[in-house]
Write an enzyme that holds these catalytic residues in place. Structure first.
Site: not given
Lengths: 262, 73
Positions: A105, A166, A192-193, A214-215
């Site tokens: 990635k 995040g 993301a997001g 992830n977050t």
């Protein structure tokens, strides 16, 4: 179609085929044990990982690979923290040596405040990596023009940010994401997001091939439960996309027949 | 001259370190107590393939990076 989950609904990137459409990160967890449990609960087959210096003062510290095992998950090494093409290439050469994988990635960031990608440098780094034989999934902005340039340069997958890394803000530009999905001939992943399950559903309903997060899981009050929620969300969104939604109407249309009213 | 000759000055992960009795990358990884299967090594910006650790001699002033996979998004 019998209404059960599509067993044979797979997607492929760089010649590898996957059943799960949820890729999870391995950062920000309380510990690696919770991290491994969340990845299992998410039903993930791919996890992103970072490359960093080993701790020389305490070599007995727990290691990621002892919990999140490379024989159970496909590791997708990232270039998080890289701001130039050369940094990214150096990091991924080490990742390839550490793991023996060429699927990576790429993320080349511009600014530590919003962590949005530097697309000019990302495209340059992509070309450097492809010249070295890497299969590159590319974190990018939600700009369809740059997404096309990445694909033309040989990206294995296009991974637009729904919102800053995040931030948990959900999809900020549905139109651009839709345009990228429509034009791309390689897999498109929202990366993301994502903040909560509905963001994952919307991404998949749009026709994304997969979602990377992830977050949203790691910072949930109960990460394992959120991982499970995300697994269901991705399946629900995918099934809705495949099923094809009803048309929108201006006015109501009763579900019970008018005929036979007493 | 006998013992001093074997001390090696390296920069490992940005730190100045001195090693006794280390001659090659395999010896360095062992001296640091690391599991060779879980790390990757760079010497003066060049990747050192795992299969060549015992053939890759180290010299004073070499800049070594030893990395591994950690959690990330």
């Amino acid at each position: 179609m019998d209404g059960s989950a599509q067993i044979d609904d797979t997607w492929s990137v760089a010649g590898r085929t996957f059943r799960s459409r949820l890729i999870v990160g391995t950062g920000k967890y309380k510990d690696y044990a919770q991290n491994a449990a969340a990845a299992e609960a998410a039903g993930a087959e791919i996890v992103t990982v970072a490359i960093r210096r080993v701790n020389l003062s305490d070599p007995s510290q727990p290691m990621l690979v002892d919990y999140v095992k490379p024989d159970r998950f496909t590791f997708l090494p990232n270039t998080a923290g890289c701001f130039t093409g050369e940094d990214a290439v150096r990091t991924l050469r080490l990742a390839r040596e550490a793991g023996g994988w060429d699927l990576v990635k790429l993320e080349v960031l511009s600014n530590t405040k919003h962590l949005l990608p530097d697309m000019e440098e990302t495209l340059r780094a992509l070309k450097l990596l492809i010249a070295e034989g890497f299969q590159v999934m590319v974190y990018c902005s939600d700009d369809p023009v740059y997404a096309q340039k990445l694909e033309d340069a040989g990206a294995a997958a296009i991974m637009p940010a729904a919102a800053p890394i995040g931030s948990g803000r959900g999809i900020q530009n549905l139109l651009n994401l839709g345009l990228i999905i429509e034009q791309s001939r390689v897999p498109v992943l929202v990366d993301a997001g994502v903040g909560t399950a509905s963001d994952a559903v919307i991404s998949m309903e749009l026709g994304c091939d997969a979602v990377l997060m992830n977050t949203a899981i790691a910072e949930a009050k109960d990460p394992i439960r959120m991982a499970r929620a995300m697994k269901h969300a991705v399946i629900a969104g995918r099934e809705a996309f495949l099923a094809g939604r009803m048309d929108r109407r201006m006015y109501a249309d009763p579900s019970s027949p008018r005929a036979g009213l007493i | 001259m006998a013992t001093g000759a074997t001390q090696l000055q390296l920069i490992v992960n940005g730190e100045d370190r001195a090693f006794d009795g280390v001659a090659d990358v395999a010896g360095l990884v062992r001296a640091l107590g690391l599991d060779v299967r879980k790390v990757a090594v760079e010497r003066n910006l060049e990747i050192v393939p795992r299969s060549t650790y015992d053939k890759t001699k180290l010299t004073d002033g070499d800049r070594i990076e030893i990395v591994h996979f950690i959690g990330g998004g």
